[in-house]
Write an enzyme that holds these catalytic residues in place. Sequence first.
Site, PDB file in Angstrom:
ATOM      1  N   LYS A  94       0.988  -1.331   0.006  1.00 30.49           N
ATOM      2  CA  LYS A  94      -0.007  -0.068   0.210  1.00 30.49           C
ATOM      3  C   LYS A  94       0.968   1.329  -0.127  1.00 30.49           C
ATOM      4  O   LYS A  94       0.944   2.290  -0.870  1.00 30.49           O
ATOM      5  CB  LYS A  94      -0.984   0.035   1.161  1.00 30.49           C
ATOM      6  CG  LYS A  94      -1.843   1.050   1.263  1.00 30.49           C
ATOM      7  CD  LYS A  94      -2.504   1.316   2.459  1.00 30.49           C
ATOM      8  CE  LYS A  94      -1.704   1.667   3.660  1.00 30.49           C
ATOM      9  NZ  LYS A  94      -2.723   1.961   4.934  1.00 30.49           N
TER      10      LYS A  94
ATOM     11  N   ASP B 180      -6.448   0.879   0.963  1.00 34.65           N
ATOM     12  CA  ASP B 180      -6.385   1.246   2.569  1.00 34.65           C
ATOM     13  C   ASP B 180      -7.930   0.751   2.599  1.00 34.65           C
ATOM     14  O   ASP B 180      -8.648   0.154   2.008  1.00 34.65           O
ATOM     15  CB  ASP B 180      -6.192   2.816   2.660  1.00 34.65           C
ATOM     16  CG  ASP B 180      -7.250   3.593   2.243  1.00 34.65           C
ATOM     17  OD1 ASP B 180      -8.430   3.084   1.320  1.00 34.65           O
ATOM     18  OD2 ASP B 180      -7.162   4.936   2.446  1.00 34.65           O
TER      19      ASP B 180
END
Length: 265
Positions: free
Chosen positions: A132, A150
């Site tokens: 991420k 997320d």
Amino acid sequence: MKASAREAESSVALKRRARKINRILGETYPYAVAELDFRNSFELLVATVLSAQTTDVRVNMTTPDLFARFPDARSLAEAGVEELQEIIRPTGFFRAKANSLLALSNRLVDEYDGEVPGRLEDLVTLPGVGRKTANVVLGNAFGTPGITVDTHFGRLSRRFGWTSADDPVKVEAEVGALFEPKDWTLLSHHVVFHGRRVCHAKKPACGACPVAALCPSYGEGEVDPVKAAKLLKYELAPGREELLERMRNGETRAELRRAGHALGA
């Protein structure tokens, strides 16, 4: 939309619906950018590591002092752990984050001459950096397309019926297949912006949602338009019309702050 209805939606129809949702979100949030403040790839990398388990607003309040004291990987690698912990304490988990930042900076100095590498396979080997964080840095500092999964992105992707997966890597792959790679970075911003402002985890403002007609999860939240409008956050919140207009006119976050606008919820 029931599970059987989702299964009945063809892959072509799903792709068309997904892209239409992204177009509408892009029109709704033409000012969508990374909400972490940064001036270069190093600052974005550090800010993203700090953003774990806290808000971007809190990180943006912390990083000016941090980068004034440690502006690059070499200076941060030489930081005293206690001083670093004290500076980043407001972001939470400051001991673990300080250790990650020190290890990360030393790796950058030792293996990359103090520079942030521009490849996913290198970034994910850095301490405190997962897929991420790597995609955030690649998409926003290097212009390399990437999807940032997320909690907001994962939640909305499932609500939109783009995926049923919980694993972030699977979400990234399945959602990525619905869009052209060139759209991945802005798609991430559009979806995250919408998740923070409208499609909240506990009480989504369905009645104020611009993509309600395309959403199979419509009705999970407040559908009354008046009541839903009161749930909106950030620049969409009632009473923040001036901020919204200035954002739509392209003023930068720094300009908005100088004008006295708080950019938190």
